[in-house]
Design a protein around this motif. Structure first.
Motif, mmCIF file in Angstrom:
data_model
loop_
_atom_site.group_PDB
_atom_site.id
_atom_site.type_symbol
_atom_site.label_atom_id
_atom_site.label_comp_id
_atom_site.label_asym_id
_atom_site.label_seq_id
_atom_site.Cartn_x
_atom_site.Cartn_y
_atom_site.Cartn_z
ATOM 1 N N UNK A 27 0.808 -1.223 0.000
ATOM 2 C CA UNK A 27 0.000 0.000 0.000
ATOM 3 C C UNK A 27 0.840 1.271 0.000
ATOM 4 N N UNK A 28 0.219 2.323 -0.521
ATOM 5 C CA UNK A 28 0.716 3.690 -0.406
ATOM 6 C C UNK A 28 -0.472 4.537 0.045
ATOM 7 N N UNK A 29 -0.203 5.762 0.400
ATOM 8 C CA UNK A 29 -1.264 6.687 0.778
ATOM 9 C C UNK A 29 -2.205 6.916 -0.409
ATOM 10 N N UNK A 30 -3.470 7.116 -0.123
ATOM 11 C CA UNK A 30 -4.434 7.434 -1.180
ATOM 12 C C UNK A 30 -4.060 8.750 -1.859
ATOM 13 N N UNK A 31 -3.269 9.584 -1.176
ATOM 14 C CA UNK A 31 -2.836 10.873 -1.733
ATOM 15 C C UNK A 31 -1.572 10.762 -2.580
ATOM 16 N N UNK A 32 -0.939 9.596 -2.596
ATOM 17 C CA UNK A 32 0.294 9.402 -3.368
ATOM 18 C C UNK A 32 -0.037 9.258 -4.854
ATOM 19 N N UNK A 33 0.843 9.727 -5.724
ATOM 20 C CA UNK A 33 0.589 9.614 -7.167
ATOM 21 C C UNK A 33 0.804 8.189 -7.716
ATOM 22 N N UNK A 34 1.467 7.333 -6.972
ATOM 23 C CA UNK A 34 1.761 5.971 -7.427
ATOM 24 C C UNK A 34 0.473 5.155 -7.479
ATOM 25 N N UNK A 35 0.259 4.465 -8.609
ATOM 26 C CA UNK A 35 -0.960 3.649 -8.743
ATOM 27 C C UNK A 35 -0.685 2.159 -8.848
ATOM 28 N N UNK A 36 0.510 1.778 -9.269
ATOM 29 C CA UNK A 36 0.853 0.352 -9.389
ATOM 30 C C UNK A 36 2.369 0.185 -9.364
ATOM 31 N N UNK A 37 2.809 -0.920 -8.793
ATOM 32 C CA UNK A 37 4.230 -1.263 -8.754
ATOM 33 C C UNK A 37 4.379 -2.745 -9.054
ATOM 34 N N UNK A 38 5.534 -3.113 -9.600
ATOM 35 C CA UNK A 38 5.879 -4.517 -9.798
ATOM 36 C C UNK A 38 6.557 -5.034 -8.528
ATOM 37 N N UNK A 39 6.558 -6.325 -8.350
ATOM 38 C CA UNK A 39 7.184 -6.934 -7.177
ATOM 39 C C UNK A 39 8.663 -6.570 -7.074
ATOM 40 N N UNK A 40 9.376 -6.534 -8.203
ATOM 41 C CA UNK A 40 10.805 -6.203 -8.152
ATOM 42 C C UNK A 40 11.032 -4.755 -7.711
ATOM 43 N N UNK A 41 10.141 -3.853 -8.085
ATOM 44 C CA UNK A 41 10.260 -2.454 -7.652
ATOM 45 C C UNK A 41 10.035 -2.349 -6.140
ATOM 46 N N UNK A 42 9.045 -3.072 -5.650
ATOM 47 C CA UNK A 42 8.761 -3.076 -4.213
ATOM 48 C C UNK A 42 9.947 -3.680 -3.459
ATOM 49 N N UNK A 43 10.467 -4.804 -3.945
ATOM 50 C CA UNK A 43 11.614 -5.448 -3.297
ATOM 51 C C UNK A 43 12.797 -4.489 -3.225
ATOM 52 N N UNK A 44 13.087 -3.778 -4.309
ATOM 53 C CA UNK A 44 14.199 -2.827 -4.313
ATOM 54 C C UNK A 44 14.035 -1.754 -3.236
ATOM 55 N N UNK A 45 12.819 -1.287 -3.042
ATOM 56 C CA UNK A 45 12.567 -0.263 -2.020
ATOM 57 C C UNK A 45 12.778 -0.856 -0.627
ATOM 58 N N UNK A 46 12.228 -2.030 -0.370
ATOM 59 C CA UNK A 46 12.331 -2.637 0.958
ATOM 60 C C UNK A 46 13.728 -3.189 1.272
ATOM 61 N N UNK A 47 14.543 -3.414 0.245
ATOM 62 C CA UNK A 47 15.905 -3.911 0.455
ATOM 63 C C UNK A 47 16.945 -2.788 0.369
ATOM 64 N N UNK A 48 16.487 -1.543 0.375
ATOM 65 C CA UNK A 48 17.362 -0.360 0.338
ATOM 66 C C UNK A 48 18.208 -0.300 -0.932
ATOM 67 N N UNK A 49 17.717 -0.892 -2.003
ATOM 68 C CA UNK A 49 18.389 -0.800 -3.302
ATOM 69 C C UNK A 49 17.919 0.449 -4.046
#
Length: 141
Positions: A27-49
């Motif tokens: 999830x992101x905030x309802x106010x965020x402009x992001x509408x969809x992400x791929x699993x690899x993009x999410x993984x990169x964010x959570x793994x500090x990549x």
């Protein structure tokens, strides 16, 4: 070493699969402009990549607490890493000065509240906890 990692990953998949896996959503905030992400993009964010969303906006991950089924399921399915591999990963990242693990927040309600209030944050919760304050950007299966 590779054999051990494979065994840990398979064991984590079995545990998560047998524990009545939840319907997990990123999830992101309802106010965020992001509408969809791929699993690899999410993984990169959570793994500090990466610390950015694809649109260039800052992305700050928020984790569930260590040891929770939801957290273990998230990392196994999105980052393809067992809890043991995640501990080793963060030990190495901290030791080398390359990154810090995401902030931990207790429970779905805590993650949802923090993400809803901060458009630059990203987290994951049980799908049943979705409401209009947050937007699902990835369904984890």
């Amino acid at each position: 070493m590779l054999k051990r990692k494979l065994c840990c990953t398979l064991a984590a998949l079995l545990v998560v699969g047998s524990a009545g896996a939840a319907d997990l959503v990123v999830i992101v905030s309802a106010r965020a402009p992001v509408t969809a992400l791929r699993a690899d993009q999410v993984a990169d964010i959570f793994l500090a990549e990466s610390n950015r969303f694809p649109d260039g906006g800052e992305a700050t991950p928020v984790d569930q607490q260590v040891g929770t089924v939801l957290r273990d399921e998230f990392y196994v399915k999105v980052a393809r890493r067992s809890p043991a591999l995640m501990r080793a990963y963060w030990t190495k990242m901290i030791f080398t000065g390359r990154g810090q693990p995401p902030r931990e927040v207790p429970g779905n309600a805590g993650v949802k509240k923090l993400v809803a209030e901060n458009p630059g944050m990203i987290g994951y919760i049980d799908r049943s906890e979705l409401d209009p304050t947050v937007r699902a950007v990835l369904m984890v299966r």
